[in-house]
Design a protein around this motif. Sequence first.
Motif, PDB file in Angstrom:
ATOM      1  N   SER A  86       0.845  -1.189   0.000  1.00  0.00           N
ATOM      2  CA  SER A  86       0.000   0.000   0.000  1.00  0.00           C
ATOM      3  C   SER A  86       0.882   1.241   0.000  1.00  0.00           C
ATOM      4  O   SER A  86       1.923   1.269   0.652  1.00  0.00           O
ATOM      5  N   ILE A  87       0.441   2.263  -0.722  1.00  0.00           N
ATOM      6  CA  ILE A  87       1.247   3.473  -0.863  1.00  0.00           C
ATOM      7  C   ILE A  87       0.377   4.694  -0.623  1.00  0.00           C
ATOM      8  O   ILE A  87      -0.778   4.739  -1.010  1.00  0.00           O
ATOM      9  N   GLU A  88       0.946   5.702   0.042  1.00  0.00           N
ATOM     10  CA  GLU A  88       0.320   7.010   0.162  1.00  0.00           C
ATOM     11  C   GLU A  88       1.382   8.064  -0.085  1.00  0.00           C
ATOM     12  O   GLU A  88       2.513   7.929   0.357  1.00  0.00           O
ATOM     13  N   ILE A  89       0.996   9.123  -0.780  1.00  0.00           N
ATOM     14  CA  ILE A  89       1.890  10.232  -1.000  1.00  0.00           C
ATOM     15  C   ILE A  89       1.790  11.176   0.184  1.00  0.00           C
ATOM     16  O   ILE A  89       0.695  11.556   0.592  1.00  0.00           O
ATOM     17  N   GLU A  90       2.908  11.545   0.747  1.00  0.00           N
ATOM     18  CA  GLU A  90       2.911  12.506   1.845  1.00  0.00           C
ATOM     19  C   GLU A  90       2.354  13.832   1.349  1.00  0.00           C
ATOM     20  O   GLU A  90       2.693  14.304   0.267  1.00  0.00           O
ATOM     21  N   ARG A  91       1.463  14.436   2.142  1.00  0.00           N
ATOM     22  CA  ARG A  91       0.843  15.689   1.739  1.00  0.00           C
ATOM     23  C   ARG A  91       1.914  16.734   1.436  1.00  0.00           C
ATOM     24  O   ARG A  91       2.839  16.960   2.215  1.00  0.00           O
ATOM     25  N   VAL A  92       1.781  17.389   0.284  1.00  0.00           N
ATOM     26  CA  VAL A  92       2.812  18.333  -0.134  1.00  0.00           C
ATOM     27  C   VAL A  92       2.245  19.286  -1.174  1.00  0.00           C
ATOM     28  O   VAL A  92       1.343  18.928  -1.929  1.00  0.00           O
ATOM     29  N   VAL A  93       2.717  20.508  -1.151  1.00  0.00           N
ATOM     30  CA  VAL A  93       2.376  21.459  -2.203  1.00  0.00           C
ATOM     31  C   VAL A  93       3.429  21.339  -3.291  1.00  0.00           C
ATOM     32  O   VAL A  93       4.607  21.584  -3.039  1.00  0.00           O
ATOM     33  N   PRO A  94       3.041  20.945  -4.514  1.00  0.00           N
ATOM     34  CA  PRO A  94       4.034  20.733  -5.554  1.00  0.00           C
ATOM     35  C   PRO A  94       4.794  22.004  -5.922  1.00  0.00           C
ATOM     36  O   PRO A  94       4.215  23.072  -6.026  1.00  0.00           O
ATOM     37  N   VAL A  95       6.086  21.853  -6.100  1.00  0.00           N
ATOM     38  CA  VAL A  95       6.914  22.884  -6.694  1.00  0.00           C
ATOM     39  C   VAL A  95       7.747  22.191  -7.750  1.00  0.00           C
ATOM     40  O   VAL A  95       8.079  21.021  -7.629  1.00  0.00           O
ATOM     41  N   ARG A  96       8.087  22.891  -8.792  1.00  0.00           N
ATOM     42  CA  ARG A  96       8.727  22.236  -9.915  1.00  0.00           C
ATOM     43  C   ARG A  96      10.062  21.606  -9.547  1.00  0.00           C
ATOM     44  O   ARG A  96      10.494  20.634 -10.145  1.00  0.00           O
ATOM     45  N   GLU A  97      10.760  22.177  -8.557  1.00  0.00           N
ATOM     46  CA  GLU A  97      12.062  21.630  -8.206  1.00  0.00           C
ATOM     47  C   GLU A  97      11.982  20.477  -7.220  1.00  0.00           C
ATOM     48  O   GLU A  97      12.961  19.783  -6.997  1.00  0.00           O
ATOM     49  N   ARG A  98      10.803  20.252  -6.594  1.00  0.00           N
ATOM     50  CA  ARG A  98      10.771  19.248  -5.515  1.00  0.00           C
ATOM     51  C   ARG A  98       9.377  18.670  -5.373  1.00  0.00           C
ATOM     52  O   ARG A  98       8.771  18.729  -4.314  1.00  0.00           O
ATOM     53  N   ILE A  99       8.821  18.096  -6.432  1.00  0.00           N
ATOM     54  CA  ILE A  99       7.462  17.576  -6.364  1.00  0.00           C
ATOM     55  C   ILE A  99       7.448  16.147  -5.823  1.00  0.00           C
ATOM     56  O   ILE A  99       8.317  15.336  -6.130  1.00  0.00           O
ATOM     57  N   ILE A 100       6.452  15.855  -4.987  1.00  0.00           N
ATOM     58  CA  ILE A 100       6.268  14.538  -4.361  1.00  0.00           C
ATOM     59  C   ILE A 100       7.595  13.999  -3.829  1.00  0.00           C
ATOM     60  O   ILE A 100       8.114  12.988  -4.301  1.00  0.00           O
ATOM     61  N   PRO A 101       8.164  14.655  -2.834  1.00  0.00           N
ATOM     62  CA  PRO A 101       9.447  14.188  -2.302  1.00  0.00           C
ATOM     63  C   PRO A 101       9.329  13.036  -1.311  1.00  0.00           C
ATOM     64  O   PRO A 101      10.307  12.327  -1.073  1.00  0.00           O
ATOM     65  N   TYR A 102       8.139  12.827  -0.720  1.00  0.00           N
ATOM     66  CA  TYR A 102       7.997  11.812   0.317  1.00  0.00           C
ATOM     67  C   TYR A 102       6.819  10.886   0.029  1.00  0.00           C
ATOM     68  O   TYR A 102       5.750  11.332  -0.384  1.00  0.00           O
TER      69      TYR A 102
END
Length: 221
Positions: free
Chosen positions: A27-43
Amino acid sequence: MSVAVELAVPGDSFELGEVLTAMEGVSIEIERVVPVRERIIPYVWALGDERDVEAAFVSLPSVESVRRIAEIDQWGLYEVRWHYPINGLVASLAEADAAVVSFVSRNDEWYLDLRFPSREDVTAFYEQCQSNDIPVAISRISDSPGPTAQSNLTDKQYDALLAAYESGYFDIPRRITLTDLAEDMDISTQALSQRLRRGNKALVEESLLDRGAPPTEFGVE
Protein backbone atom coordinates in the motif's frame (compact mmCIF):
# COMPACT_ATOMS: atom_id res chain seq x y z
CA MET A 1 -10.68 30.94 -2.84
CA SER A 2 -9.26 27.72 -4.28
CA VAL A 3 -11.01 24.91 -6.17
CA ALA A 4 -11.26 21.45 -4.61
CA VAL A 5 -11.10 18.49 -7.01
CA GLU A 6 -11.47 14.78 -6.26
CA LEU A 7 -10.50 12.31 -8.96
CA ALA A 8 -9.37 8.76 -9.70
CA VAL A 9 -6.62 7.59 -12.05
CA PRO A 10 -5.84 3.97 -13.08
CA GLY A 11 -2.50 2.86 -11.67
CA ASP A 12 -1.15 1.70 -15.02
CA SER A 13 -1.86 5.00 -16.77
CA PHE A 14 1.09 6.96 -15.39
CA GLU A 15 4.61 6.11 -14.36
CA LEU A 16 4.29 6.53 -10.59
CA GLY A 17 1.21 4.32 -10.63
CA GLU A 18 3.26 1.52 -12.13
CA VAL A 19 4.83 1.07 -8.71
CA LEU A 20 1.57 -0.61 -7.71
CA THR A 21 1.87 -3.31 -10.33
CA ALA A 22 5.52 -3.86 -9.42
CA MET A 23 4.72 -4.32 -5.72
CA GLU A 24 1.89 -6.78 -5.19
CA GLY A 25 0.29 -6.37 -1.78
CA VAL A 26 2.04 -3.07 -1.00
CA SER A 27 0.00 0.00 0.00
CA ILE A 28 1.25 3.47 -0.86
CA GLU A 29 0.32 7.01 0.16
CA ILE A 30 1.89 10.23 -1.00
CA GLU A 31 2.91 12.51 1.84
CA ARG A 32 0.84 15.69 1.74
CA VAL A 33 2.81 18.33 -0.13
CA VAL A 34 2.38 21.46 -2.20
CA PRO A 35 4.03 20.73 -5.55
CA VAL A 36 6.91 22.88 -6.69
CA ARG A 37 8.73 22.24 -9.91
CA GLU A 38 12.06 21.63 -8.21
CA ARG A 39 10.77 19.25 -5.52
CA ILE A 40 7.46 17.58 -6.36
CA ILE A 41 6.27 14.54 -4.36
CA PRO A 42 9.45 14.19 -2.30
CA TYR A 43 8.00 11.81 0.32
CA VAL A 44 6.02 8.57 0.01
CA TRP A 45 4.56 6.28 2.69
CA ALA A 46 4.64 2.57 1.84
CA LEU A 47 3.52 -0.52 3.74
CA GLY A 48 5.64 -3.45 2.59
CA ASP A 49 9.13 -4.93 2.50
CA GLU A 50 11.75 -2.18 2.34
CA ARG A 51 13.77 -3.90 -0.39
CA ASP A 52 10.69 -4.44 -2.57
CA VAL A 53 9.61 -0.83 -2.21
CA GLU A 54 13.04 0.58 -3.04
CA ALA A 55 13.51 -1.81 -5.99
CA ALA A 56 10.14 -0.83 -7.46
CA PHE A 57 10.87 2.89 -7.28
CA VAL A 58 14.39 2.56 -8.64
CA SER A 59 12.98 0.63 -11.62
CA LEU A 60 11.17 3.80 -12.76
CA PRO A 61 13.25 5.77 -15.29
CA SER A 62 12.21 9.09 -13.73
CA VAL A 63 13.42 8.16 -10.22
CA GLU A 64 16.98 9.16 -9.42
CA SER A 65 17.16 7.64 -5.93
CA VAL A 66 15.00 6.50 -3.01
CA ARG A 67 15.80 5.88 0.66
CA ARG A 68 13.84 4.98 3.76
CA ILE A 69 14.08 7.76 6.35
CA ALA A 70 11.49 6.81 8.99
CA GLU A 71 9.07 4.11 10.13
CA ILE A 72 5.78 4.41 12.02
CA ASP A 73 3.49 1.45 12.75
CA GLN A 74 5.16 -0.68 10.03
CA TRP A 75 4.73 2.10 7.45
CA GLY A 76 7.98 3.32 5.95
CA LEU A 77 8.53 6.93 4.90
CA TYR A 78 10.69 7.14 1.77
CA GLU A 79 12.46 10.15 0.31
CA VAL A 80 12.21 10.07 -3.49
CA ARG A 81 14.44 12.13 -5.77
CA TRP A 82 13.30 12.53 -9.37
CA HIS A 83 15.06 13.15 -12.63
CA TYR A 84 13.80 16.37 -14.18
CA PRO A 85 11.86 17.19 -16.22
CA ILE A 86 9.08 14.75 -15.24
CA ASN A 87 6.33 13.89 -17.71
CA GLY A 88 2.74 12.73 -17.30
CA LEU A 89 0.51 13.15 -14.26
CA VAL A 90 3.22 14.41 -11.91
CA ALA A 91 4.27 17.10 -14.39
CA SER A 92 0.63 18.11 -14.91
CA LEU A 93 0.21 18.63 -11.17
CA ALA A 94 3.31 20.80 -11.02
CA GLU A 95 2.36 22.88 -14.05
CA ALA A 96 -1.10 23.57 -12.60
CA ASP A 97 0.33 24.53 -9.18
CA ALA A 98 -1.98 21.96 -7.58
CA ALA A 99 -1.74 21.31 -3.85
CA VAL A 100 -1.98 17.61 -2.99
CA VAL A 101 -4.25 17.04 0.02
CA SER A 102 -4.26 13.25 -0.38
CA PHE A 103 -2.83 10.87 -2.98
CA VAL A 104 -3.72 7.27 -2.08
CA SER A 105 -3.59 3.93 -3.92
CA ARG A 106 -6.37 1.35 -3.62
CA ASN A 107 -7.04 -1.69 -5.82
CA ASP A 108 -4.73 -0.62 -8.64
CA GLU A 109 -6.16 2.90 -8.73
CA TRP A 110 -5.00 6.23 -7.31
CA TYR A 111 -7.44 8.58 -5.60
CA LEU A 112 -6.44 12.24 -5.43
CA ASP A 113 -7.84 15.14 -3.43
CA LEU A 114 -6.38 18.32 -4.93
CA ARG A 115 -6.62 22.10 -4.57
CA PHE A 116 -6.17 24.37 -7.60
CA PRO A 117 -5.80 28.17 -7.64
CA SER A 118 -8.71 28.53 -10.10
CA ARG A 119 -11.10 26.60 -12.34
CA GLU A 120 -8.97 27.65 -15.31
CA ASP A 121 -6.08 25.72 -13.72
CA VAL A 122 -8.36 22.69 -13.34
CA THR A 123 -9.23 22.89 -17.02
CA ALA A 124 -5.58 23.18 -18.02
CA PHE A 125 -4.68 20.21 -15.81
CA TYR A 126 -7.45 18.07 -17.29
CA GLU A 127 -6.55 18.96 -20.87
CA GLN A 128 -2.89 18.15 -20.26
CA CYS A 129 -3.84 14.75 -18.81
CA GLN A 130 -5.96 14.07 -21.88
CA SER A 131 -3.12 15.00 -24.22
CA ASN A 132 -0.89 12.55 -22.33
CA ASP A 133 -3.52 9.77 -22.56
CA ILE A 134 -4.09 9.74 -18.79
CA PRO A 135 -7.75 8.78 -18.15
CA VAL A 136 -8.74 11.09 -15.30
CA ALA A 137 -12.18 10.45 -13.76
CA ILE A 138 -13.20 13.56 -11.81
CA SER A 139 -15.86 12.81 -9.22
CA ARG A 140 -16.22 16.26 -7.65
CA ILE A 141 -15.32 19.89 -8.27
CA SER A 142 -16.27 22.58 -5.77
CA ASP A 143 -15.07 25.94 -4.56
CA SER A 144 -13.00 25.58 -1.40
CA PRO A 145 -13.85 28.56 0.81
CA GLY A 146 -11.38 30.25 3.09
CA PRO A 147 -11.86 30.39 6.87
CA THR A 148 -13.92 33.57 6.75
CA ALA A 149 -16.53 31.84 4.58
CA GLN A 150 -16.87 28.81 6.84
CA SER A 151 -19.73 30.29 8.86
CA ASN A 152 -20.70 26.99 10.48
CA LEU A 153 -17.28 26.65 12.11
CA THR A 154 -16.39 28.52 15.25
CA ASP A 155 -12.94 30.09 15.45
CA LYS A 156 -11.87 27.48 18.02
CA GLN A 157 -13.11 24.61 15.85
CA TYR A 158 -11.32 26.03 12.82
CA ASP A 159 -8.06 26.44 14.77
CA ALA A 160 -8.34 22.88 16.14
CA LEU A 161 -9.00 21.35 12.71
CA LEU A 162 -6.18 23.34 11.11
CA ALA A 163 -3.72 22.36 13.85
CA ALA A 164 -4.74 18.70 13.58
CA TYR A 165 -4.40 18.80 9.79
CA GLU A 166 -0.98 20.49 9.79
CA SER A 167 0.35 18.23 12.56
CA GLY A 168 -0.60 15.03 10.72
CA TYR A 169 -3.40 13.92 13.05
CA PHE A 170 -5.57 12.97 10.06
CA ASP A 171 -2.74 11.23 8.20
CA ILE A 172 -2.48 7.43 7.82
CA PRO A 173 -0.59 6.54 9.89
CA ARG A 174 -1.09 9.43 12.29
CA ARG A 175 1.98 11.52 12.98
CA ILE A 176 0.68 12.88 16.29
CA THR A 177 -1.67 11.62 18.99
CA LEU A 178 -4.70 13.48 20.27
CA THR A 179 -3.03 13.85 23.67
CA ASP A 180 0.16 15.34 22.22
CA LEU A 181 -1.82 17.69 19.99
CA ALA A 182 -3.88 18.85 22.96
CA GLU A 183 -0.68 19.54 24.90
CA ASP A 184 0.70 21.56 22.00
CA MET A 185 -2.51 23.63 21.95
CA ASP A 186 -2.54 23.93 25.76
CA ILE A 187 -6.07 22.54 26.14
CA SER A 188 -7.47 19.32 27.56
CA THR A 189 -7.73 16.19 25.45
CA GLN A 190 -11.51 16.13 26.01
CA ALA A 191 -11.92 19.74 24.86
CA LEU A 192 -9.87 19.11 21.73
CA SER A 193 -11.80 15.93 20.94
CA GLN A 194 -15.11 17.80 21.19
CA ARG A 195 -13.87 20.64 18.97
CA LEU A 196 -12.67 18.21 16.31
CA ARG A 197 -15.91 16.21 16.35
CA ARG A 198 -18.11 19.30 16.18
CA GLY A 199 -15.89 20.88 13.54
CA ASN A 200 -15.92 17.72 11.43
CA LYS A 201 -19.71 17.55 11.73
CA ALA A 202 -20.01 21.13 10.48
CA LEU A 203 -17.66 20.43 7.56
CA VAL A 204 -19.52 17.26 6.60
CA GLU A 205 -22.85 19.08 6.65
CA GLU A 206 -21.45 21.88 4.48
CA SER A 207 -19.86 19.39 2.09
CA LEU A 208 -23.00 17.31 1.68
CA LEU A 209 -25.17 20.36 1.10
CA ASP A 210 -22.63 21.65 -1.43
CA ARG A 211 -22.54 18.52 -3.57
CA GLY A 212 -25.66 18.99 -5.67
CA ALA A 213 -25.37 17.81 -9.24
CA PRO A 214 -21.79 16.90 -10.22
CA PRO A 215 -20.21 18.89 -13.05
CA THR A 216 -20.08 17.16 -16.42
CA GLU A 217 -17.67 19.31 -18.40
CA PHE A 218 -14.68 17.27 -17.25
CA GLY A 219 -16.07 13.80 -17.88
CA VAL A 220 -17.28 13.14 -14.35
CA GLU A 221 -18.14 9.55 -13.52
